[in-house]
Design an enzyme around this catalytic site. Structure first.
Site, PDB file in Angstrom:
ATOM      1  N   GLU A 115       0.845  -1.198   0.000  1.00 11.97           N
ATOM      2  CA  GLU A 115       0.000   0.000   0.000  1.00 11.97           C
ATOM      3  C   GLU A 115       0.881   1.249   0.000  1.00 11.97           C
ATOM      4  O   GLU A 115       2.049   1.207   0.374  1.00 11.97           O
ATOM      5  CB  GLU A 115      -0.850   0.041   1.285  1.00 11.97           C
ATOM      6  CG  GLU A 115      -1.612  -1.217   1.596  1.00 11.97           C
ATOM      7  CD  GLU A 115      -2.943  -1.272   0.895  1.00 11.97           C
ATOM      8  OE1 GLU A 115      -3.419  -0.209   0.441  1.00 11.97           O
ATOM      9  OE2 GLU A 115      -3.499  -2.379   0.772  1.00 11.97           O
ATOM     10  N   ASP A 166      -0.401  -6.601  10.402  1.00 11.83           N
ATOM     11  CA  ASP A 166      -1.215  -7.538   9.635  1.00 11.83           C
ATOM     12  C   ASP A 166      -0.920  -8.981  10.083  1.00 11.83           C
ATOM     13  O   ASP A 166      -1.849  -9.768  10.342  1.00 11.83           O
ATOM     14  CB  ASP A 166      -0.902  -7.360   8.140  1.00 11.83           C
ATOM     15  CG  ASP A 166      -1.627  -8.354   7.266  1.00 11.83           C
ATOM     16  OD1 ASP A 166      -2.838  -8.166   7.056  1.00 11.83           O
ATOM     17  OD2 ASP A 166      -0.995  -9.326   6.809  1.00 11.83           O
ATOM     18  N   LYS A 225      -3.345 -11.981  12.123  1.00  7.61           N
ATOM     19  CA  LYS A 225      -3.507 -13.349  11.630  1.00  7.61           C
ATOM     20  C   LYS A 225      -3.058 -14.380  12.673  1.00  7.61           C
ATOM     21  O   LYS A 225      -3.687 -15.420  12.825  1.00  7.61           O
ATOM     22  CB  LYS A 225      -2.735 -13.516  10.322  1.00  7.61           C
ATOM     23  CG  LYS A 225      -3.376 -12.702   9.187  1.00  7.61           C
ATOM     24  CD  LYS A 225      -2.461 -12.631   7.979  1.00  7.61           C
ATOM     25  CE  LYS A 225      -3.099 -11.844   6.842  1.00  7.61           C
ATOM     26  NZ  LYS A 225      -2.120 -11.555   5.757  1.00  7.61           N
TER      27      LYS A 225
END
Lengths: 403, 403
Positions: free
Chosen positions: B185, B196, B200
């Site tokens: 990004e 991120d 997870k």
């Protein structure tokens, strides 16, 4: 209470009993049931076994006990195992199996019988040992048109090839070592001739393409002809030799399946799968490549897969877990003859003669090669095209290169 | 007929619409249902979309339509997505999500709500993109006590590290390239700072150990401090630097979870996972190691996982697919401070000083190193023990070595 009967107290059967006992509390919690071992069928006596009260010698005891919900078939083969599986399903019991031979040869019939009786027939352990692959293929990847399945499906041959590659052992030496370590049977032919991998690719093909593919429809080549010279040449150009089972979706709904050694590029994750490990790569039209890796055999890994199936059924014994495929047919399955590959060739002769015969090619070299030995990689062509080109050469070895 | 509504027509949402359309016939056959897209919720207009008749701007249209069975939440974030997920579940609709932030922060509450309403809340796409991993973990491995989960959970950082390792790019150059290729990004902080991966590993830990692990309980370190010097030193001793999320079962039912870069041995299959690929290795007490590999992001791979969940629900809309874990607690989760590792250390100084400080160690070398630079691997010790030993050294870099 969900009652389980195990047929056959060999390596896998005893592993299933062990896992059910060792992890009983968590299996009960996850299934919201009490999952209990009620019977073990075996012709032998096990007076010192912790499960000694469970043993029976007559299958009809299990067949006729309405309290038995799940029958685990770990007998192997397709004779007694077939009879008992049919009778268990007919008696309204779900069956969990690790028996690849039985599923590959009679899977369609047994799944039809299970459907008719409203029970489940599950066999996660039949492919890839402990590796979760069949359920992910049919559930998680249900939104994909599967294009290809390609895998290292046999741990014994992968161990032998790994030892040839890494320790420079000959095929015979590596086989002997595998036998000494308990990774290969006294009679290793089912492994080294590729029959075990063949049965597994049949099951993967059926679940991927929804039609039964029978072992006799799958051209199968093992690793007995692989030499250290081939391993060295493969290594010289960044490849590793692996025995692969492959199943591909062809035009007009046809299926191509075969088992053969391949040169696999070092950058392919399959190339890094060593020793007794297995890996199955599935290519779908949405997911791309997904790969599943783990121990393809062994007592507890295989038992893990069996117990996963038991838990799936036990959660809700009354609901059939669907697995279904069509009966297949002669016309449906094609040989790999129509597929184009690059080929690895080792021959006695000169590179000039090879170039004259084959056109464009990549010459390979290895230390200590005899003077007359040559080896090369061809351009892409079918097997028939290759055979025409190689007709005049003294060919020693021909192996496909995986694209 | 099973009707689906997609919330958010971004990359994943539009991928789900595409896969549902592209593979409609096979999804219908495999679910034995007609699975149809009825609504797409988005604030934007898409007058040229093939789905233009499906678009709505008001969530209450979906919420109040009793024909909608499955709501797909691909909005992301934990504000609007949370509100709509709650309302959809409360309205008796099953929800499928790709939203790792929402599941990692509110998973327990949402699963409780789904249970109360007798509907399913599934989120296979939230971890590993297209890779089937959550369902195999909870189903196929249900017979295992999970001991550890360890994975390359973020494709952007793995791409950056791969480019540093293979092309010798600096972190900044590799990040720029990842951005140019659409793998990172404009604001890459959620990826490169490890957030991120943190979300997870929270989800994987919850499914492995049956208790919610919250992101703020997970010490998280990204890859911004990794230099080419570190990559070279790792390479010199056969290791690769990988950003790993790890969750481990500790004594007394406790859980340890963290995210940090590690030196991974070249023989570990995780070391061969390159570019934007992800892989998750699960260690169970029966199966041993099983690894799941594939594309951890991207439109169609992520959509593949979402559609797998849709198909699972559609097969039998009335039966809830169970996923459940406890609420977690502060006391339940430990930091990795108690774990012993070998450590990679880069410092300015002399090896003599390092040996005096750390005792037994393995010196490393690289071409072109400044005169005062040293690097070494320590023996096993905890972070606290290491910090005491390193106190007098001019330390530039410290990275865990994965055992």
């Amino acid at each position: 209470m969900v009652n389980v009967a195990i047929l056959g107290f060999g390596t896998v059967g005893s592993g299933v009993a062990e896992v059910l006992t060792m992890n009983q509390a968590l299996i009960d919690r996850r299934t919201n049931q009490q999952v209990r071992l009620k019977y073990i069928l075996d012709v032998r006596d096990f007076p010192d076994s912790p499960y000694k009260d469970c043993f029976v010698k007559d299958f009809s005891v299990i067949e006729n006990d309405p309290e038995v919900d799940i029958v685990v078939e770990t007998i192997g083969g397709a004779t007694v195992a077939l009879d008992f599986t049919r009778r268990a399903l007919a008696a309204g019991k779900s069956v969990v199996s690790s028996n690849k031979e039985l599923v590959a040869t009679h899977g369609y019939d047994l799944l039809q019988l299970a459907k008719e009786k409203g029970v489940s027939y599950l066999f996660e352990a039949s492919v890839g040992g402990g590796i979760p692959v069949l359920r992910p293929l049919t559930n998680c990847l249900a939104g994909n048109e599967v294009e290809q399945v390609c895998g290292i499906l046999n741990g014994t041959t992968n161990y032998i090839l790994t030892r040839m590659i890494r320790a420079g052992l000959s095929f015979e030496q590596a086989l002997k070592e595998a036998q000494d370590n308990g990774y290969a049977e006294r009679d290793p032919s089912a492994d080294i001739e590729g029959h075990d991998a063949c049965r597994k690719i049949c099951i993967l093909a059926a679940l991927s393409f929804d039609e039964h593919v029978y072992p006799e429809q799958v051209p199968t080549q093992g690793i007995t002809a692989i030499t250290l010279a081939d391993v060295d040449y493969a290594n010289s150009c960044g490849y590793k030799i692996k025995l692969l089972g492959r199943a591909l979706r062809m035009d007009e709904g046809k299926i191509c399946a075969y088992v053969a050694p391949h040169l696999v590029n070092g950058s392919d994750p399959l190339a890094g799968v060593e020793d007794v490990f297995n890996a199955i790569k599935i290519t779908g039209n949405a997911v791309g490549d997904a790969m599943f890796y783990g121990r393809g055999a062994g007592k507890l890994p295989t038992a893990s897969a069996v117990v996963g199936d038991i838990a799936d059924i036990a959660k809700d014994v009354k609901t059939r877990k669907c697995n279904e495929w069509g009966p297949g047919s002669k016309e449906l399955v094609e040989t790999p003859d129509a597929l184009a590959f690059r080929w690895y060739v080792r021959a006695n002769g000169t590179m000039d003669a090879a170039r004259k015969a084959c056109g464009e090619l990549t010459a390979l070299a290895r230390g200590g090669a005899p003077a007359q030995e040559i080896a090369f990689l061809t351009e892409e062509m079918t097997q028939a095209q290759l055979e025409v080109k190689l007709a005049g050469l003294d060919v020693q070895s021909v192996i496909r290169v995986l694209a």
